[in-house]
Structures are given as C-alpha cells and as structure tokens.
Write a protein that holds these residues in place. Structure first.
Motif, PDB file in Angstrom:
ATOM      1  N   THR A  59      -0.785  20.154   9.632  1.00 33.95           N
ATOM      2  CA  THR A  59      -0.480  18.874  10.270  1.00 33.95           C
ATOM      3  C   THR A  59       0.154  17.919   9.268  1.00 33.95           C
ATOM      4  O   THR A  59       0.150  18.154   8.067  1.00 33.95           O
ATOM      5  N   LEU A  60       0.660  16.833   9.782  1.00 31.28           N
ATOM      6  CA  LEU A  60       1.311  15.807   8.979  1.00 31.28           C
ATOM      7  C   LEU A  60       0.502  14.519   9.112  1.00 31.28           C
ATOM      8  O   LEU A  60       0.167  14.109  10.221  1.00 31.28           O
ATOM      9  N   VAL A  61       0.179  13.889   7.985  1.00 33.35           N
ATOM     10  CA  VAL A  61      -0.534  12.616   8.007  1.00 33.35           C
ATOM     11  C   VAL A  61       0.460  11.514   7.656  1.00 33.35           C
ATOM     12  O   VAL A  61       1.159  11.600   6.651  1.00 33.35           O
ATOM     13  N   LYS A  62       0.521  10.497   8.527  1.00 34.64           N
ATOM     14  CA  LYS A  62       1.475   9.396   8.340  1.00 34.64           C
ATOM     15  C   LYS A  62       0.721   8.077   8.226  1.00 34.64           C
ATOM     16  O   LYS A  62      -0.183   7.812   9.022  1.00 34.64           O
ATOM     17  N   HIS A  63       1.093   7.282   7.253  1.00 30.07           N
ATOM     18  CA  HIS A  63       0.526   5.946   7.110  1.00 30.07           C
ATOM     19  C   HIS A  63       1.251   5.027   8.084  1.00 30.07           C
ATOM     20  O   HIS A  63       2.473   4.870   8.002  1.00 30.07           O
ATOM     21  N   CYS A  64       0.515   4.446   9.027  1.00 20.58           N
ATOM     22  CA  CYS A  64       1.105   3.635  10.096  1.00 20.58           C
ATOM     23  C   CYS A  64       0.317   2.341  10.283  1.00 20.58           C
ATOM     24  O   CYS A  64      -0.382   2.174  11.288  1.00 20.58           O
TER      25      CYS A  64
ATOM     26  N   MET B 110       0.842  -1.179   0.000  1.00 14.81           N
ATOM     27  CA  MET B 110       0.000   0.000   0.000  1.00 14.81           C
ATOM     28  C   MET B 110       0.885   1.240   0.000  1.00 14.81           C
ATOM     29  O   MET B 110       1.859   1.304   0.720  1.00 14.81           O
ATOM     30  N   GLU B 111       0.511   2.200  -0.785  1.00 12.50           N
ATOM     31  CA  GLU B 111       1.295   3.431  -0.893  1.00 12.50           C
ATOM     32  C   GLU B 111       1.180   4.283   0.366  1.00 12.50           C
ATOM     33  O   GLU B 111       0.129   4.356   0.987  1.00 12.50           O
ATOM     34  N   ALA B 112       2.275   4.930   0.716  1.00 11.35           N
ATOM     35  CA  ALA B 112       2.269   5.838   1.860  1.00 11.35           C
ATOM     36  C   ALA B 112       1.811   7.232   1.446  1.00 11.35           C
ATOM     37  O   ALA B 112       1.483   8.048   2.297  1.00 11.35           O
ATOM     38  N   GLU B 113       1.788   7.519   0.146  1.00 12.30           N
ATOM     39  CA  GLU B 113       1.376   8.837  -0.354  1.00 12.30           C
ATOM     40  C   GLU B 113      -0.126   9.033  -0.146  1.00 12.30           C
ATOM     41  O   GLU B 113      -0.911   8.109  -0.336  1.00 12.30           O
ATOM     42  N   PHE B 114      -0.503  10.241   0.213  1.00 15.96           N
ATOM     43  CA  PHE B 114      -1.903  10.598   0.393  1.00 15.96           C
ATOM     44  C   PHE B 114      -2.313  11.579  -0.697  1.00 15.96           C
ATOM     45  O   PHE B 114      -1.502  12.386  -1.130  1.00 15.96           O
ATOM     46  N   THR B 115      -3.580  11.518  -1.102  1.00 16.60           N
ATOM     47  CA  THR B 115      -4.104  12.498  -2.049  1.00 16.60           C
ATOM     48  C   THR B 115      -4.922  13.523  -1.275  1.00 16.60           C
ATOM     49  O   THR B 115      -5.497  13.205  -0.226  1.00 16.60           O
ATOM     50  N   PRO B 116      -4.995  14.772  -1.745  1.00 23.04           N
ATOM     51  CA  PRO B 116      -5.711  15.814  -1.006  1.00 23.04           C
ATOM     52  C   PRO B 116      -7.179  15.487  -0.718  1.00 23.04           C
ATOM     53  O   PRO B 116      -7.704  15.860   0.319  1.00 23.04           O
TER      54      PRO B 116
END
Length: 132
Positions: free
Chosen positions: A80-85, A1-7
């Motif tokens: 803020t920062l969104v992190k895939h965890c 799964m990609e760690a990149e987020f879309t707006p």
C-alpha cells in the motif's frame, strides 16, 4: 511537517463501537481497513516523531472509539501507499492526518491488503462496549 514516513512510524486509527468493525471475540474485523472505491483512502493519524503518549493524547482527543495502530512498514509489506494529507474537519486542522491507498491511482485497498493490515493492527485503547 515532512511528508516522508519512517518504517517504524505508527499510524493511528479510531474504531467505532459497531459490530461491523468488531468480532464477537473482541478482535478486529477486516472492515476497519475497507473503504468505498470512490472514497478517499483509509484515514489515519501519523505519529510523526511524537512520543507514543503524546500521539495517543492527540488521538484520544479527536478520534472516536477505540484506538489501534499499525506501522508504516506493515503498509509497505503489503504494497500500500501512505500519503500525508493534512486536513481541516469542522474547524479543526489535523496536521497529522494521512491516508492509506492501494496504489498511486487507486484508493480502495484490496482484500489481501485489508486482511494483512488487520492482522498487524494493535489495539492501544479499547473502549468497545458491544460485547460486555
């Protein structure tokens, strides 16, 4: 799964039936986006390309209480920062688990960040029975 987020990616969060999270007028309290400085960030589940019904089904099966969402763009707008965890909880692996952090080195959101995200939150499943 990609760690990149879309707006436009939705970030889902469960909200317990507790008066610290809900105001008497059935609106959300800023407490839903507050955490202790030593805690991890604010836990959310990312949509990650799933349809809204598919993401909601997953959320309803493992999140507790009402379900809200905000967009990744809301997090960006307030700095803020969104992190895939991804993580495992009680034998269940949640590949969608993510966290919202104040910055790269601080997890606790600022009061203005909590206020902003609360103002943007949309309730998509209401199950609170506190004020019925």
């Amino acid at each position: 799964m990609e760690a990149e987020f879309t707006p436009d990616e939705r970030l889902y969060r469960g909200v317990l039936d507790n008066s610290i999270f809900w105001k008497a007028n059935r609106t959300l309290s800023t407490t839903i986006f507050k955490n202790h400085p030593k805690d991890a960030g604010i836990s959310v589940d990312r949509q990650q390309g799933r349809s809204e019904p598919e993401a909601m089904k997953f959320a309803l099966n493992h999140l507790t209480g009402s379900i809200i969402y905000i967009l990744v763009s809301h997090c960006v707008e307030c700095g803020t920062l969104v992190k895939h965890c991804p993580r495992e909880d009680n034998g269940f692996f949640n590949q969608y688990h993510s966290e919202i952090h104040r910055s790269t080195d601080v997890t606790k959101l600022s009061p203005s960040q909590s206020n902003y995200l609360t103002s943007k939150a949309e309730i998509v499943h209401y199950s609170c029975t506190l004020y019925n």
